[in-house]
Design a protein around this motif. Structure first.
Motif, PDB file in Angstrom:
ATOM      1  N   CYS A 142      20.108 133.930 -61.958  1.00 14.44           N
ATOM      2  CA  CYS A 142      19.648 133.294 -60.725  1.00 14.44           C
ATOM      3  C   CYS A 142      20.305 133.930 -59.513  1.00 14.44           C
ATOM      4  N   GLY A 143      19.506 134.223 -58.525  1.00 12.75           N
ATOM      5  CA  GLY A 143      20.018 134.867 -57.319  1.00 12.75           C
ATOM      6  C   GLY A 143      19.942 133.975 -56.098  1.00 12.75           C
ATOM      7  N   SER A 144      20.860 134.218 -55.158  1.00  2.14           N
ATOM      8  CA  SER A 144      20.870 133.521 -53.869  1.00  2.14           C
ATOM      9  C   SER A 144      21.702 134.364 -52.910  1.00  2.14           C
ATOM     10  N   MET A 145      21.941 133.837 -51.723  1.00  2.00           N
ATOM     11  CA  MET A 145      22.748 134.566 -50.753  1.00  2.00           C
ATOM     12  C   MET A 145      24.177 134.791 -51.253  1.00  2.00           C
ATOM     13  N   SER A 146      24.663 133.918 -52.138  1.00  4.48           N
ATOM     14  CA  SER A 146      26.044 134.035 -52.608  1.00  4.48           C
ATOM     15  C   SER A 146      26.258 135.220 -53.543  1.00  4.48           C
ATOM     16  N   ASN A 147      25.181 135.771 -54.106  1.00  3.32           N
ATOM     17  CA  ASN A 147      25.359 136.912 -55.013  1.00  3.32           C
ATOM     18  C   ASN A 147      24.342 138.032 -54.798  1.00  3.32           C
ATOM     19  N   ARG A 148      23.613 137.958 -53.687  1.00  5.29           N
ATOM     20  CA  ARG A 148      22.494 138.888 -53.480  1.00  5.29           C
ATOM     21  C   ARG A 148      22.928 140.355 -53.466  1.00  5.29           C
ATOM     22  N   LEU A 149      24.045 140.665 -52.802  1.00  2.00           N
ATOM     23  CA  LEU A 149      24.490 142.053 -52.729  1.00  2.00           C
ATOM     24  C   LEU A 149      24.887 142.571 -54.106  1.00  2.00           C
ATOM     25  N   VAL A 151      23.945 141.556 -57.080  1.00  2.74           N
ATOM     26  CA  VAL A 151      22.767 141.702 -57.933  1.00  2.74           C
ATOM     27  C   VAL A 151      21.952 142.921 -57.530  1.00  2.74           C
ATOM     28  N   SER A 152      21.822 143.158 -56.240  1.00  2.00           N
ATOM     29  CA  SER A 152      21.048 144.308 -55.755  1.00  2.00           C
ATOM     30  C   SER A 152      21.674 145.623 -56.199  1.00  2.00           C
ATOM     31  N   GLU A 301      21.645 126.685 -53.267  1.00  2.00           N
ATOM     32  CA  GLU A 301      20.387 127.311 -53.681  1.00  2.00           C
ATOM     33  C   GLU A 301      20.492 127.857 -55.098  1.00  2.00           C
ATOM     34  N   LEU A 302      21.590 128.544 -55.390  1.00  2.00           N
ATOM     35  CA  LEU A 302      21.767 129.123 -56.718  1.00  2.00           C
ATOM     36  C   LEU A 302      21.932 128.030 -57.775  1.00  2.00           C
TER      37      LEU A 302
END
Length: 467
Positions: A142-149, A151-152, A301-302
């Motif tokens: 699951c992705g959100s702003m807390s792990n977006r970088l 994961v990308s 969100e996550l």
């Protein structure tokens, strides 16, 4: 006439004799034999959910297979049947026993992998077991702003391994935020796209144990040569190297070789490189060569996405307000959220309980410290008044109109239950007696037991108070 239920009971007797009572009751008592194909010797067991099937195959398949073979014969084939959505027979699926492991191997596209053995001489570089869990994929991360970088970057490495912009890739964060899942997701995708690539996931503890064995067996060179043959090294919990100069020195040479030969290194730690105590400076400096990214604690969100995904995977029908309540109160890690969902699954399947906010609150209280703001009487009165489109002044007033009186009683009930206020304190707030407060609490409890709509309203208001 063949009685499959009777034969299954014989199997259960075998299993029960070889398992602790609590394990038998938890994982085998709910299973029912629903079909038997005598011609093909196929037996079908109905389990509560896919989670049960995975648990049985992961931990109890040996004892189950032995019991089935003893009762049904050596060539028996096992099938599972379960509802994807709990209680919905239209979502029922049937799955053969070995499909799970076969499917997982196909996902990784590995044919007869060999276990990674640093002490076995290899004249040719055969495939190795990458030590990956195929369930740890990008698709279920699951992705959100807390792990977006993070994961990308991980996805970029897995998609274009020939590009070494992020080498090494260093991920850090507190426990339970998804570091291991992300490392393995990279490995899984790489093996899917490049089956012959030598990918290896290893924890720092395993690496340390292997190095110690190599020293004792005087095979350090074999150990180093093996790790220098890896194309992508995924090293988890590297902080475990702290205070172990021999292991650090050996890894230093492995790191240099891999990096110099354009091999990818991905490492995880519970802290940033500069905060790694007990680590030699030259190794820390190399950790900083590439990309360093923090995996933050999961944001709302996550947490909400993860809970929704798990409820679908486990075949649980959980109302949105319950998921909202859990996401609002379990905030530290995804691992804690997973523990709460496992507990709810047990209540739903074994005890056949409806998953409500009260049940979720009870489970959370036994699992983690509930994160909630300090409730006051004024906050409760305002929330109840807003929910019923009333003026807060009416709650404090003398009006005996039904809708106002009901709302006032609910405020008393919630103040006692959620804010832990005493009856005299509540009465003083509303200029009522201690007896009036007790009567109100009894009335609300009785209404919740017999009025489902009202019970749902109370749950909605409680969830609002916890946010």
């Amino acid at each position: 006439m063949f009685n499959v239920a009777q034969q299954w009971n014989r199997c259960l007797d075998v299993i029960k004799a070889n398992l602790p009572a609590e394990q038998f009751n938890a994982w085998f008592a709910p299973i029912v034999a629903v079909d038997y194909d005598q011609e093909n010797n196929h037996v079908t067991l109905k389990v509560p959910s896919e989670f049960y099937r995975e648990k049985i195959e992961g931990h109890y398949l040996n004892i189950l297979s032995l019991a089935l073979k003893k009762v049904f014969g050596e060539n028996v084939k096992l099938f599972y049947k379960y509802n994807v959505v709990r209680g919905d027979e239209t979502s029922s699926v049937k799955q053969q026993e070995d499909n799970s492991s076969i499917r997982l191997k196909q996902e990784l596209k590995i044919r007869n992998p060999r276990v990674a053995n640093p002490f076995e001489r290899q004249d040719t570089l055969d495939d190795i077991d990458p030590q990956l869990n195929p369930r740890y994929t990008f698709e279920n991360y699951c992705g959100s702003m807390s792990n977006r970088l993070a994961v990308s970057v991980a996805n970029a490495i897995a998609t274009h391994p020939e590009v070494k912009t992020y080498n090494p890739f260093f991920i850090f964060g507190s426990t339970g935020v998804g570091k291991t899942h992300l490392l393995q997701a990279v490995g899984v995708k790489l093996k899917e796209n490049n089956p012959r690539m030598r990918v290896l996931y290893v924890t720092a503890r395993v690496f340390e144990n292997q190095y110690t064995t190599a020293v004792l067996q005087k095979k350090v060179n074999d150990f180093i040569n093996f790790y220098q043959s890896i194309d992508v090294l995924l090293l988890d919990d590297i902080q475990e190297f702290a205070g172990k100069p021999g292991t650090q020195n050996t890894f230093f040479h492995i790191f240099n070789h891999l990096h110099q030969h354009q091999r990818q290194l991905i490492m995880s730690s519970d802290c940033r490189p500069s905060d790694l105590d007990g680590m030699v400076p030259r190794l820390i400096s190399r950790f900083k060569w590439g990309m360093t990214v923090e995996l933050e604690k999961p944001d709302y969100e996550l947490r909400r996405k993860f809970l929704a995904m798990k409820s679908v995977q486990d075949g649980l029908n959980i109302d949105d307000e319950v998921l909202d309540f859990i996401a609002s109160n379990v905030t530290e890690s995804v691992r804690e959220l997973e523990g709460v969902m496992v507990a709810l699954l047990a209540h739903a399947t074994m005890l056949e309980q409806e998953i409500t906010i009260d049940l979720a609150r009870s489970v959370i209280g036994n699992t983690v410290k509930v994160s909630q703001r300090q409730l006051t009487f004024e906050m409760i009165a305002e929330t109840v008044a807003k929910y019923y489109n009333l003026s807060t002044d009416l709650i404090y007033g003398k009006s005996r109109k039904r809708e106002i009186s009901d709302a006032r009683q609910l405020v008393m009930y919630l103040a006692k239950k959620e804010a832990q206020m005493s009856s005299p304190s509540i009465g003083a707030k509303l200029d009522r007696t201690h007896a009036t407060v007790l009567h109100a609490c009894i009335q609300i409890k009785q209404r919740m037991d017999i009025e489902k709509d009202f019970s749902r309203e109370v749950q909605d208001i409680t969830a609002s108070l916890m946010q």
